[in-house]
Design an enzyme around this catalytic site. Structure first.
Site, PDB file in Angstrom:
ATOM      1  N   LYS A  13       0.833  -1.212   0.000  1.00 16.90           N
ATOM      2  CA  LYS A  13       0.000   0.000   0.000  1.00 16.90           C
ATOM      3  C   LYS A  13       0.866   1.260   0.000  1.00 16.90           C
ATOM      4  O   LYS A  13       0.612   2.184  -0.765  1.00 16.90           O
ATOM      5  CB  LYS A  13      -0.902   0.039   1.251  1.00 16.90           C
ATOM      6  CG  LYS A  13      -1.891  -1.101   1.346  1.00 16.90           C
ATOM      7  CD  LYS A  13      -2.835  -0.886   2.520  1.00 16.90           C
ATOM      8  CE  LYS A  13      -2.155  -0.939   3.885  1.00 16.90           C
ATOM      9  NZ  LYS A  13      -1.735  -2.297   4.316  1.00 16.90           N
ATOM     10  N   ARG A  88      -9.006   0.547   9.179  1.00 21.47           N
ATOM     11  CA  ARG A  88      -8.570  -0.834   9.344  1.00 21.47           C
ATOM     12  C   ARG A  88      -9.613  -1.659  10.085  1.00 21.47           C
ATOM     13  O   ARG A  88      -9.411  -2.864  10.280  1.00 21.47           O
ATOM     14  CB  ARG A  88      -7.279  -0.862  10.149  1.00 21.47           C
ATOM     15  CG  ARG A  88      -6.028  -1.212   9.381  1.00 21.47           C
ATOM     16  CD  ARG A  88      -4.914  -1.226  10.394  1.00 21.47           C
ATOM     17  NE  ARG A  88      -3.686  -1.823   9.958  1.00 21.47           N
ATOM     18  CZ  ARG A  88      -2.697  -1.195   9.342  1.00 21.47           C
ATOM     19  NH1 ARG A  88      -2.820   0.039   8.990  1.00 21.47           N
ATOM     20  NH2 ARG A  88      -1.587  -1.835   9.060  1.00 21.47           N
ATOM     21  N   ARG A 123      11.823  -6.690   4.282  1.00 17.87           N
ATOM     22  CA  ARG A 123      11.576  -5.246   4.276  1.00 17.87           C
ATOM     23  C   ARG A 123      12.526  -4.517   5.217  1.00 17.87           C
ATOM     24  O   ARG A 123      12.805  -4.984   6.319  1.00 17.87           O
ATOM     25  CB  ARG A 123      10.123  -4.972   4.681  1.00 17.87           C
ATOM     26  CG  ARG A 123       9.823  -3.488   4.791  1.00 17.87           C
ATOM     27  CD  ARG A 123       8.393  -3.185   4.572  1.00 17.87           C
ATOM     28  NE  ARG A 123       7.553  -3.566   5.705  1.00 17.87           N
ATOM     29  CZ  ARG A 123       6.272  -3.211   5.796  1.00 17.87           C
ATOM     30  NH1 ARG A 123       5.700  -2.529   4.827  1.00 17.87           N
ATOM     31  NH2 ARG A 123       5.569  -3.579   6.829  1.00 17.87           N
ATOM     32  N   ARG A 156      11.832  -3.170  10.885  1.00 17.67           N
ATOM     33  CA  ARG A 156      10.845  -2.783  11.885  1.00 17.67           C
ATOM     34  C   ARG A 156      10.597  -3.952  12.828  1.00 17.67           C
ATOM     35  O   ARG A 156      10.552  -5.096  12.389  1.00 17.67           O
ATOM     36  CB  ARG A 156       9.524  -2.409  11.196  1.00 17.67           C
ATOM     37  CG  ARG A 156       9.432  -0.939  10.851  1.00 17.67           C
ATOM     38  CD  ARG A 156       8.322  -0.648   9.886  1.00 17.67           C
ATOM     39  NE  ARG A 156       7.051  -1.292  10.224  1.00 17.67           N
ATOM     40  CZ  ARG A 156       5.958  -1.178   9.480  1.00 17.67           C
ATOM     41  NH1 ARG A 156       5.984  -0.467   8.367  1.00 17.67           N
ATOM     42  NH2 ARG A 156       4.855  -1.771   9.828  1.00 17.67           N
ATOM     43  N   ARG A 167      -0.112 -10.070  12.709  1.00 19.45           N
ATOM     44  CA  ARG A 167      -0.727  -8.984  11.940  1.00 19.45           C
ATOM     45  C   ARG A 167      -1.638  -9.529  10.841  1.00 19.45           C
ATOM     46  O   ARG A 167      -2.668  -8.939  10.533  1.00 19.45           O
ATOM     47  CB  ARG A 167       0.361  -8.101  11.329  1.00 19.45           C
ATOM     48  CG  ARG A 167       1.064  -7.273  12.384  1.00 19.45           C
ATOM     49  CD  ARG A 167       2.381  -6.759  11.893  1.00 19.45           C
ATOM     50  NE  ARG A 167       2.240  -5.676  10.941  1.00 19.45           N
ATOM     51  CZ  ARG A 167       3.247  -5.249  10.172  1.00 19.45           C
ATOM     52  NH1 ARG A 167       4.414  -5.822  10.229  1.00 19.45           N
ATOM     53  NH2 ARG A 167       3.048  -4.265   9.349  1.00 19.45           N
TER      54      ARG A 167
HETATM   55  P1  ADP Z   1       1.649  -2.104   7.420  1.00 22.43           P
HETATM   56  O1  ADP Z   1       3.036  -1.911   6.996  1.00 22.43           O
HETATM   57  O2  ADP Z   1       1.373  -3.373   8.038  1.00 22.43           O
HETATM   58  O3  ADP Z   1       0.636  -1.662   6.443  1.00 22.43           O
HETATM   59  P2  ADP Z   1       1.354   0.204   9.059  1.00 22.43           P
HETATM   60  O4  ADP Z   1       2.664   0.821   8.912  1.00 22.43           O
HETATM   61  O5  ADP Z   1       0.200   0.768   8.331  1.00 22.43           O
HETATM   62  O6  ADP Z   1       1.482  -1.336   8.764  1.00 22.43           O
HETATM   63  O7  ADP Z   1       0.950   0.147  10.612  1.00 22.43           O
HETATM   64  C1  ADP Z   1       1.837  -0.330  11.605  1.00 22.43           C
HETATM   65  C2  ADP Z   1       1.102  -0.510  12.903  1.00 22.43           C
HETATM   66  O8  ADP Z   1       0.487   0.725  13.309  1.00 22.43           O
HETATM   67  C3  ADP Z   1      -0.070  -1.498  12.878  1.00 22.43           C
HETATM   68  O9  ADP Z   1       0.354  -2.811  13.049  1.00 22.43           O
HETATM   69  C4  ADP Z   1      -0.930  -0.987  14.034  1.00 22.43           C
HETATM   70  O10 ADP Z   1      -0.406  -1.357  15.277  1.00 22.43           O
HETATM   71  C5  ADP Z   1      -0.783   0.506  13.906  1.00 22.43           C
HETATM   72  N1  ADP Z   1      -1.838   1.098  13.016  1.00 22.43           N
HETATM   73  C6  ADP Z   1      -1.643   1.753  11.845  1.00 22.43           C
HETATM   74  N2  ADP Z   1      -2.814   2.147  11.309  1.00 22.43           N
HETATM   75  C7  ADP Z   1      -3.791   1.729  12.160  1.00 22.43           C
HETATM   76  C8  ADP Z   1      -5.207   1.805  12.163  1.00 22.43           C
HETATM   77  N3  ADP Z   1      -5.888   2.401  11.167  1.00 22.43           N
HETATM   78  N4  ADP Z   1      -5.873   1.251  13.213  1.00 22.43           N
HETATM   79  C9  ADP Z   1      -5.222   0.659  14.228  1.00 22.43           C
HETATM   80  N5  ADP Z   1      -3.890   0.533  14.267  1.00 22.43           N
HETATM   81  C10 ADP Z   1      -3.165   1.055  13.268  1.00 22.43           C
END
Ligand code: ADP
Ligand code: ZN
Length: 210
Positions: A13, A88, A123, A156, A167
């Site tokens: 994304k 989410r 990553r 990360r 996740r």
């Molecule tokens: P990814 O790389 O998995 O898309 P993100 O960088 O978007 O992950 O998010 C990392 C973490 O931040 C998630 O695992 C969660 O803990 C938190 N997070 C991000 N966006 C949201 C959301 N909309 N609702 C709840 N938690 C979130």
């Protein structure tokens, strides 16, 4: 243009959001990046979010909804924006509706779980500017160093294999129902997340034309 990018963690994304930013000049709002910046800065928000993030769990809806409420009011969002990582959960999507934000399209980037597990283990992100790389698919010019700012590339915590599994479980349970939510609103477009980033980008741009 107001867009949502849906998809499992690691579906790409963020990478596709960058391409849309370049082409359409609207900002990408990544809740993950906002939270990570808050953790790094040691703000109250960061302190609240950190434990959840490290464990691969979602941060609570009210915190996230508050962030988005403020962010979409900022000046640079006048002509639209891309939401990357929000909503989410169904309550988050409902809150967005209640705010009166009119979303044009929801692009769902589909990638199988096995492919995701593979991608996430490779990553790396910049400790300084949060740019994202991959040890196989998106190598920086110099190993371990960010092309954009020269910062150090790190893994990360939540990209560790056990956390990735957590996740994915959370994604299927909490986030995947959003496909149905937006499909009923006639806004969902499915995009297959291809092996090559550029191939996915072509499909994303195509989906935005129609
Ligand atoms: P990814 O790389 O998995 O898309 P993100 O960088 O978007 O992950 O998010 C990392 C973490 O931040 C998630 O695992 C969660 O803990 C938190 N997070 C991000 N966006 C949201 C959301 N909309 N609702 C709840 N938690 C979130
Ligand atoms: Zn950097």
């Amino acid at each position: 243009m107001k867009l949502i990018l849906l998809g499992a963690p690691g579906a790409g994304k963020g990478t596709q959001a960058e391409k849309i930013v370049e082409k359409f000049g609207i900002p990408a709002i990544s809740t993950g990046n906002i939270l990570r910046a808050a953790v790094k800065a040691g703000t109250e928000l960061g302190l609240k979010a950190k434990a959840f993030m490290d464990a691969g769990q979602l941060v609570s809806d009210d915190i996230i909804i508050g962030i988005i409420q403020d962010r979409v009011k900022e000046d640079d969002c006048k002509n639209g924006f891309i939401l990357d990582g929000f909503p989410r959960t169904i309550p988050q999507a409902q809150a967005l509706e209640d705010m009166g934000v009119e979303i044009d399209k929801v692009l769902d980037i589909e990638v199988a779980d096995e492919a995701i597990t593979k991608r996430m283990s490779g990553r790396r992100v910049c400790a300084n500017c949060a740019n994202s790389y991959h040890i196989e698919y998106k190598k920086p010019a110099k190993e371990g160093v960010c092309d954009a700012c020269g910062g150090e590339l790190i893994q990360r915590k939540d990209d560790a294999p056990e956390t990735v599994q957590a996740r994915l479980v959370e994604y299927h349970e909490m986030t995947e129902p959003l496909k149905d939510f937006y499909s009923k609103l006639g806004k969902l477009v499915i995009v297959e997340g291809q092996e090559e980033v550029a191939d996915t980008t072509a499909l994303v741009f195509k989906a935005l034309e129609d």
